[in-house]
Design a protein around this motif. Sequence first.
Motif, PDB file in Angstrom:
ATOM      1  N   LEU A 144     -18.782  26.524 -11.857  1.00 36.10           N
ATOM      2  CA  LEU A 144     -19.523  27.671 -11.352  1.00 36.10           C
ATOM      3  C   LEU A 144     -18.804  28.950 -11.773  1.00 36.10           C
ATOM      4  CD1 LEU A 144     -21.654  29.126  -9.677  1.00 36.10           C
ATOM      5  CD2 LEU A 144     -20.290  28.637  -7.626  1.00 36.10           C
ATOM      6  N   LEU A 145     -19.438  29.703 -12.666  1.00 39.38           N
ATOM      7  CA  LEU A 145     -18.901  30.981 -13.106  1.00 39.38           C
ATOM      8  C   LEU A 145     -19.387  32.045 -12.126  1.00 39.38           C
ATOM      9  CD1 LEU A 145     -19.564  30.548 -16.923  1.00 39.38           C
ATOM     10  CD2 LEU A 145     -17.384  30.287 -15.728  1.00 39.38           C
ATOM     11  N   ASP A 146     -18.469  32.572 -11.343  1.00 39.45           N
ATOM     12  CA  ASP A 146     -18.825  33.455 -10.243  1.00 39.45           C
ATOM     13  C   ASP A 146     -18.367  34.888 -10.519  1.00 39.45           C
ATOM     14  OD1 ASP A 146     -19.571  34.099  -7.437  1.00 39.45           O
ATOM     15  OD2 ASP A 146     -17.404  34.421  -7.238  1.00 39.45           O
ATOM     16  N   ALA A 147     -19.270  35.839 -10.262  1.00 42.62           N
ATOM     17  CA  ALA A 147     -18.928  37.251 -10.416  1.00 42.62           C
ATOM     18  C   ALA A 147     -19.826  38.076  -9.509  1.00 42.62           C
ATOM     19  CB  ALA A 147     -19.081  37.715 -11.860  1.00 42.62           C
ATOM     20  N   ASP A 148     -19.368  39.262  -9.147  1.00 39.44           N
ATOM     21  CA  ASP A 148     -20.204  40.194  -8.404  1.00 39.44           C
ATOM     22  C   ASP A 148     -21.486  40.439  -9.200  1.00 39.44           C
ATOM     23  OD1 ASP A 148     -21.269  42.967  -7.742  1.00 39.44           O
ATOM     24  OD2 ASP A 148     -19.720  42.759  -6.210  1.00 39.44           O
ATOM     25  N   PRO A 149     -22.645  40.395  -8.547  1.00 42.01           N
ATOM     26  CA  PRO A 149     -23.905  40.584  -9.280  1.00 42.01           C
ATOM     27  C   PRO A 149     -23.960  41.865 -10.099  1.00 42.01           C
ATOM     28  CG  PRO A 149     -24.357  39.776  -7.080  1.00 42.01           C
ATOM     29  CD  PRO A 149     -22.887  40.064  -7.124  1.00 42.01           C
ATOM     30  N   GLU A 150     -23.332  42.933  -9.639  1.00 42.95           N
ATOM     31  CA  GLU A 150     -23.361  44.181 -10.406  1.00 42.95           C
ATOM     32  C   GLU A 150     -22.684  44.007 -11.764  1.00 42.95           C
ATOM     33  OE1 GLU A 150     -21.846  47.480  -8.253  1.00 42.95           O
ATOM     34  OE2 GLU A 150     -23.352  47.374  -6.665  1.00 42.95           O
ATOM     35  N   VAL A 151     -21.596  43.238 -11.782  1.00 40.39           N
ATOM     36  CA  VAL A 151     -20.892  42.980 -13.044  1.00 40.39           C
ATOM     37  C   VAL A 151     -21.782  42.169 -13.979  1.00 40.39           C
ATOM     38  CG1 VAL A 151     -18.904  41.837 -14.094  1.00 40.39           C
ATOM     39  CG2 VAL A 151     -18.629  43.101 -11.954  1.00 40.39           C
ATOM     40  N   GLY A 152     -22.367  41.093 -13.452  1.00 37.63           N
ATOM     41  CA  GLY A 152     -23.208  40.237 -14.273  1.00 37.63           C
ATOM     42  C   GLY A 152     -24.452  40.936 -14.792  1.00 37.63           C
ATOM     43  N   ARG A 192     -16.072  23.386  -9.513  1.00 41.11           N
ATOM     44  CA  ARG A 192     -14.881  24.165  -9.822  1.00 41.11           C
ATOM     45  C   ARG A 192     -15.346  25.616  -9.975  1.00 41.11           C
ATOM     46  NH1 ARG A 192     -13.801  19.913  -8.475  1.00 41.11           N
ATOM     47  NH2 ARG A 192     -12.455  18.340  -9.428  1.00 41.11           N
ATOM     48  N   VAL A 193     -14.902  26.474  -9.074  1.00 40.31           N
ATOM     49  CA  VAL A 193     -15.340  27.870  -9.077  1.00 40.31           C
ATOM     50  C   VAL A 193     -14.366  28.704  -9.905  1.00 40.31           C
ATOM     51  CG1 VAL A 193     -15.921  29.879  -7.670  1.00 40.31           C
ATOM     52  CG2 VAL A 193     -16.368  27.571  -6.796  1.00 40.31           C
ATOM     53  N   ILE A 194     -14.914  29.452 -10.869  1.00 41.10           N
ATOM     54  CA  ILE A 194     -14.111  30.242 -11.796  1.00 41.10           C
ATOM     55  C   ILE A 194     -14.515  31.710 -11.678  1.00 41.10           C
ATOM     56  CG2 ILE A 194     -13.590  30.649 -14.244  1.00 41.10           C
ATOM     57  CD1 ILE A 194     -14.322  27.617 -14.640  1.00 41.10           C
ATOM     58  N   ASP A 195     -13.551  32.576 -11.538  1.00 39.22           N
ATOM     59  CA  ASP A 195     -13.802  34.018 -11.446  1.00 39.22           C
ATOM     60  C   ASP A 195     -14.210  34.541 -12.823  1.00 39.22           C
ATOM     61  OD1 ASP A 195     -13.855  36.728 -11.110  1.00 39.22           O
ATOM     62  OD2 ASP A 195     -11.798  36.924 -10.397  1.00 39.22           O
ATOM     63  N   ALA A 196     -15.522  34.764 -12.992  1.00 40.69           N
ATOM     64  CA  ALA A 196     -16.036  35.181 -14.297  1.00 40.69           C
ATOM     65  C   ALA A 196     -15.841  36.660 -14.570  1.00 40.69           C
ATOM     66  CB  ALA A 196     -17.516  34.838 -14.407  1.00 40.69           C
ATOM     67  N   SER A 197     -15.296  37.412 -13.601  1.00 36.63           N
ATOM     68  CA  SER A 197     -15.017  38.829 -13.845  1.00 36.63           C
ATOM     69  C   SER A 197     -13.684  39.025 -14.562  1.00 36.63           C
ATOM     70  CB  SER A 197     -15.014  39.600 -12.524  1.00 36.63           C
ATOM     71  OG  SER A 197     -13.941  39.193 -11.691  1.00 36.63           O
ATOM     72  N   GLN A 198     -12.916  37.956 -14.727  1.00 41.96           N
ATOM     73  CA  GLN A 198     -11.665  38.025 -15.480  1.00 41.96           C
ATOM     74  C   GLN A 198     -11.941  38.224 -16.973  1.00 41.96           C
ATOM     75  OE1 GLN A 198      -8.613  34.909 -13.894  1.00 41.96           O
ATOM     76  NE2 GLN A 198     -10.613  33.892 -13.889  1.00 41.96           N
ATOM     77  N   SER A 199     -10.878  38.406 -17.719  1.00 42.64           N
ATOM     78  CA  SER A 199     -11.007  38.449 -19.173  1.00 42.64           C
ATOM     79  C   SER A 199     -11.504  37.103 -19.677  1.00 42.64           C
ATOM     80  CB  SER A 199      -9.659  38.768 -19.825  1.00 42.64           C
ATOM     81  OG  SER A 199      -8.756  37.677 -19.645  1.00 42.64           O
ATOM     82  N   LEU A 200     -12.133  37.109 -20.850  1.00 44.15           N
ATOM     83  CA  LEU A 200     -12.628  35.871 -21.433  1.00 44.15           C
ATOM     84  C   LEU A 200     -11.486  34.878 -21.634  1.00 44.15           C
ATOM     85  CD1 LEU A 200     -14.985  34.283 -22.625  1.00 44.15           C
ATOM     86  CD2 LEU A 200     -14.516  35.392 -24.828  1.00 44.15           C
ATOM     87  N   GLU A 201     -10.328  35.366 -22.026  1.00 45.28           N
ATOM     88  CA  GLU A 201      -9.170  34.489 -22.231  1.00 45.28           C
ATOM     89  C   GLU A 201      -8.779  33.790 -20.931  1.00 45.28           C
ATOM     90  OE1 GLU A 201      -5.570  36.537 -23.287  1.00 45.28           O
ATOM     91  OE2 GLU A 201      -4.691  34.741 -24.170  1.00 45.28           O
ATOM     92  N   ALA A 202      -8.768  34.529 -19.821  1.00 47.66           N
ATOM     93  CA  ALA A 202      -8.402  33.942 -18.528  1.00 47.66           C
ATOM     94  C   ALA A 202      -9.451  32.945 -18.060  1.00 47.66           C
ATOM     95  CB  ALA A 202      -8.216  35.044 -17.492  1.00 47.66           C
ATOM     96  N   VAL A 203     -10.732  33.280 -18.267  1.00 44.39           N
ATOM     97  CA  VAL A 203     -11.809  32.365 -17.887  1.00 44.39           C
ATOM     98  C   VAL A 203     -11.677  31.059 -18.662  1.00 44.39           C
ATOM     99  CG1 VAL A 203     -14.306  31.979 -18.035  1.00 44.39           C
ATOM    100  CG2 VAL A 203     -13.423  34.156 -17.160  1.00 44.39           C
ATOM    101  N   ARG A 204     -11.423  31.165 -19.936  1.00 44.95           N
ATOM    102  CA  ARG A 204     -11.363  29.948 -20.760  1.00 44.95           C
ATOM    103  C   ARG A 204     -10.106  29.132 -20.500  1.00 44.95           C
ATOM    104  NH1 ARG A 204     -14.575  31.455 -26.418  1.00 44.95           N
ATOM    105  NH2 ARG A 204     -16.596  31.534 -25.345  1.00 44.95           N
ATOM    106  N   LEU A 205      -9.063  29.765 -20.077  1.00 43.55           N
ATOM    107  CA  LEU A 205      -7.872  29.012 -19.685  1.00 43.55           C
ATOM    108  C   LEU A 205      -8.203  28.131 -18.481  1.00 43.55           C
ATOM    109  CD1 LEU A 205      -4.880  28.317 -19.841  1.00 43.55           C
ATOM    110  CD2 LEU A 205      -4.409  30.356 -18.438  1.00 43.55           C
ATOM    111  N   GLU A 206      -8.893  28.684 -17.498  1.00 45.85           N
ATOM    112  CA  GLU A 206      -9.284  27.900 -16.330  1.00 45.85           C
ATOM    113  C   GLU A 206     -10.235  26.781 -16.729  1.00 45.85           C
ATOM    114  OE1 GLU A 206     -10.315  29.538 -12.545  1.00 45.85           O
ATOM    115  OE2 GLU A 206      -9.443  31.497 -13.039  1.00 45.85           O
ATOM    116  N   ILE A 207     -11.213  27.107 -17.573  1.00 39.74           N
ATOM    117  CA  ILE A 207     -12.156  26.089 -18.026  1.00 39.74           C
ATOM    118  C   ILE A 207     -11.420  24.955 -18.726  1.00 39.74           C
ATOM    119  CG2 ILE A 207     -13.989  25.623 -19.708  1.00 39.74           C
ATOM    120  CD1 ILE A 207     -15.152  28.369 -19.016  1.00 39.74           C
ATOM    121  N   ARG A 208     -10.514  25.304 -19.625  1.00 43.49           N
ATOM    122  CA  ARG A 208      -9.786  24.280 -20.369  1.00 43.49           C
ATOM    123  C   ARG A 208      -8.997  23.364 -19.433  1.00 43.49           C
ATOM    124  NH1 ARG A 208      -7.386  27.401 -23.639  1.00 43.49           N
ATOM    125  NH2 ARG A 208      -5.257  27.432 -22.825  1.00 43.49           N
ATOM    126  N   ASN A 209      -8.357  23.931 -18.435  1.00 44.27           N
ATOM    127  CA  ASN A 209      -7.586  23.116 -17.500  1.00 44.27           C
ATOM    128  C   ASN A 209      -8.488  22.149 -16.734  1.00 44.27           C
ATOM    129  OD1 ASN A 209      -5.188  24.351 -18.243  1.00 44.27           O
ATOM    130  ND2 ASN A 209      -5.244  25.853 -16.586  1.00 44.27           N
TER     131      ASN A 209
END
Length: 221
Positions: A144-152, A192-209
Amino acid sequence: MTGATGRQAQRRGRFITLEGGEGVGKSSNLAYVAGLLESAGLDVLRTREPGGTPLAERVRDIIVAASGEAVPPIAELLLVFAARSLHVEGCIRPALEAGRWVLCDRFTDASYAYQGAGRGLGPEPVRWLETQVQEDLRPDLTLLLDADPEVGLARAGARGDADRFEQERGEFFSRVRAGYLERAAAEPERFRVIDASQSLEAVRLEIRNHINTFIQANVFT
């Protein structure tokens, strides 16, 4: 046969879904997840909802198009599940039974979030249709890629013309987000909830793990 491919061919494939509101990066990260799975020697089918088969894609066009005609929430839900029935029987279930790993951009959790929470139908009609259409089929893992709706919505707006859902007000997407988070809290073993407001690199690190852990548990054991 030896290796990941041999082991995978001897049993049912795994079903992974990516979920989240508008503009959270599902489509780009779906390709990233597919690459991780394929690097492990797995046969991967990428698909999406609504859609996934030729006829289901035609239903998708009806669902998302901004036609100007009012669509009652229950009609929207029924259209989504009509497409899902086609998708499950014509694509997802056969692939899993053949040992393929199915990676899907949204699935039934989106119905709980968008129609159940966002449209105010509640979970019961979604749950009933889920049982009728899917029987016992459920995702094995949901990111689950989660972010504040305003960001998305800001990200989604940068893509071009808004579809019928993207034209909704912020309150709708706040309800959608709450619906998703409620689903994740109720099924922590799957989500698995992932903070999608992070940088793409940080998001993908979580995804990879998360994906590497899942592969380890489902392929190499």
